[in-house]
Design an enzyme around this catalytic site. Structure first.
Site, short mmCIF file in Angstrom:
data_model
loop_
_atom_site.label_atom_id
_atom_site.label_comp_id
_atom_site.label_asym_id
_atom_site.label_seq_id
_atom_site.Cartn_x
_atom_site.Cartn_y
_atom_site.Cartn_z
N CYS A 390 41.47 -53.62 68.83
CA CYS A 390 42.84 -54.07 68.57
C CYS A 390 43.57 -53.24 67.53
O CYS A 390 44.78 -53.36 67.38
CB CYS A 390 42.82 -55.53 68.13
SG CYS A 390 42.02 -55.72 66.53
N ASN A 391 42.85 -52.40 66.78
CA ASN A 391 43.54 -51.49 65.86
C ASN A 391 43.86 -50.19 66.60
O ASN A 391 43.65 -50.10 67.80
CB ASN A 391 42.68 -51.25 64.61
CG ASN A 391 41.26 -50.87 64.98
OD1 ASN A 391 41.05 -50.19 65.97
ND2 ASN A 391 40.30 -51.33 64.21
#
Ligand SMILES: *Cc1c(COP(=O)(O)O)cnc(C)c1O
Length: 475
Positions: A390-391
């Site tokens: 998700c980063n």
């Protein structure tokens, strides 16, 4: 136990392009590790996948050992186990006659489980626990003291067990000559001296004198060595020679002020490696001209001999603890391409992530990436190789690659150290499998995680279960 007869002779394969002695472009144009086509390994074992070359590990160790043997009469190489904790890896180093550096009870347990000779193992750590000290004392490991109250704690446990404890002392070297020298800023900014001064590691001169005097008066304590390690990713051998020289200066100080001369000095790890393709751990700094283990050995050993002669000290046994330089070049990490997205740039998504290559999150130039199929294909595009987390999950920004599409494979080179051993499960991702390659043979050495490994550790306490599910009888 050390058994040199089990160590095989090594004959590296010939590749059209070599990325190491046992990694290169093979006969069908794909990336190979030793005698195995990486595309076939990925199809068979799945991705993301770590691949380790047994023979590259052996080759790297022997290059180190031979370099130091050429320059020093008595040297022992201890593999830094934390850089790759695999049991199979430890077996290989045992067969080569290498010792090991352990942190914590589990690393020690695994080294012992793999059959490593305990007299070649050291235990390092800044906050060692009682059970950890007990395991070390019971097995005869050398414990490198790194706190003032550690000696008494060791003495109490050794007395209770009726054992003698082998001790070293981790030093806080002064390193004044390195006040303006830099390595790669992997552990924060500052010169090598500032980095060393500011870490938690090591005991001062006064503290080491006190520890030695007290240990000499304790019948259960056997003083063995002084120790120093600075993780810095400098591969300038002159920097390491400064540290090695100062170890001997310190030995002179202990002789003069505490009446004990260390019979062994351990100069730790931190050496890197250079590759012609210009990455490796020093990025732009490391290329085909990077210093070699031979340079490292020559300068360190010369410094030790000079300083010992100047101070009239006998030459101590020399120990060193290479980690990354042995494990790194022996492994690759392989991911499969999924979504390819065009926009302000081109993003190539892989199933491999910064969970699996944690240093890529800190130093995004760190790993050199190559396509696995048709590995020598002309690089016509500049892409960001990214993972699924998700980063931003950048594994390799601005990489020159041939056109890649869904299903293709990408390998990150020199990924055999600090990858599996520091892998994370962020986003509830499953940890990858590792396969060991030996010639044209291959074997699974780490099982791929399954959903049960991630989900199975969680518990829901009764009051939460009741609030979610229990029927309200009164209603
Ligand atoms: C991490 C560590 C090593 C190995 O460092 P590398 O940079 O991998 O060579 C050696 N000794 C100690 C005490 C360490 O903490």
């Amino acid at each position: 136990m050390t058994n040199h007869t089990t160590a095989p002779t090594l004959t590296p394969p010939e590749y059209s392009t070599s990325f190491g002695e046992y990694v290169g472009i093979g006969p069908n144009g794909n990336l190979w590790v030793d005698g195995c086509d990486v595309a076939e390994l990925a199809d068979r074992y799945g991705t993301p996948l770590y691949v380790i070359s047994e023979n590259q590990l052996r080759h790297g160790y022997r290059a180190f050992r031979d370099a130091f043997r050429r320059h020093y009469p008595d040297v022992e190489i201890l593999f830094a186990n934390k850089s790759n904790n695999g049991l199979a890896i430890r077996h290989i180093f045992n067969q080569e006659g290498a010792g090991g550096d352990c942190f914590g009870a589990q690393e020690m347990y695994m080294a012992l489980l793999a059959g490593t000779d305990p007299s070649t193992l050291v235990l390092n750590g800044s906050n060692k626990q009682d059970d950890e000290l007990e395991l070390a004392i019971a097995n005869g490991l050398c414990i490198n003291i790194d706190a003032m109250d550690e000696l008494d704690r060791i003495d109490a446990i050794a007395t209770r067990l009726g054992r003698t404890a082998n001790l070293g002392i981790r030093l806080k070297l002064d390193l004044d000559p390195l006040h303006d020298r830099h390595g790669v800023a992997m552990h924060g900014p500052g010169t090598l001296k500032q980095q060393s001064d500011s870490t938690k590691w090591g005991m001062t001169r006064e503290q080491t004198v006190e520890i030695v005097k007290r240990a000499l008066a304790m019948p259960n304590m056997r003083l063995k060595e002084t120790h120093f390690h600075l993780s810095r990713m400098s591969n300038d051998p002159a920097d390491f020679a400064v540290m090695a020289r100062e170890m001997i200066t310190w030995s002179g100080h202990l002789r003069d002020h505490a009446g004990w001369t260390p019979p062994t000095i351990d100069i730790g790890g931190g050496w890197t490696f250079g590759k012609w393709y210009g990455t490796g751990p020093n990025g732009q700094l490391d290329d085909a001209n990077a210093p070699t283990p031979e340079d490292y050995a020559r300068l360190c050993c010369t410094a030790i001999k000079e300083e010992a002669e100047r101070l009239g000290l006998p030459l101590p046994k020399l120990r060193l603890e290479p980690g990354r330089s042995l494990s790194g070049p022996a492994g690759i990490a392989v991911g499969r391409v999924g979504a390819v997205k065009d926009g302000a740039k081109k993003w190539v998504n892989l199933d491999l992530s910064t969970n699996h290559l944690s240093w890529a999150a800190v130093l995004d130039w760190y790993y050199h990436a190559v396509p696995v199929r048709d590995a020598g294909a002309e690089a016509t595009e500049t892409v960001d190789l990214v993972g699924p987390l998700c980063n931003s999950d950048e594994l390799g920004p601005h990489r020159k690659m041939p056109p890649l599409e869904r299903g293709d494979l990408v390998a990150f080179l020199d990924a055999g150290g600090y990858t599996e051993s520091s892998a994370a499960r962020y986003n509830a991702q499953l940890l990858p499998a590792t396969v060991l390659v030996t010639g044209s043979a291959h074997a699974l050495i780490t099982e791929r995680e399954q959903l049960k490994d991630v989900a199975g550790r969680f518990r829901v306490p009764p009051h939460l279960l009741a609030a979610s599910f229990a029927r309200d009888e009164a209603a």
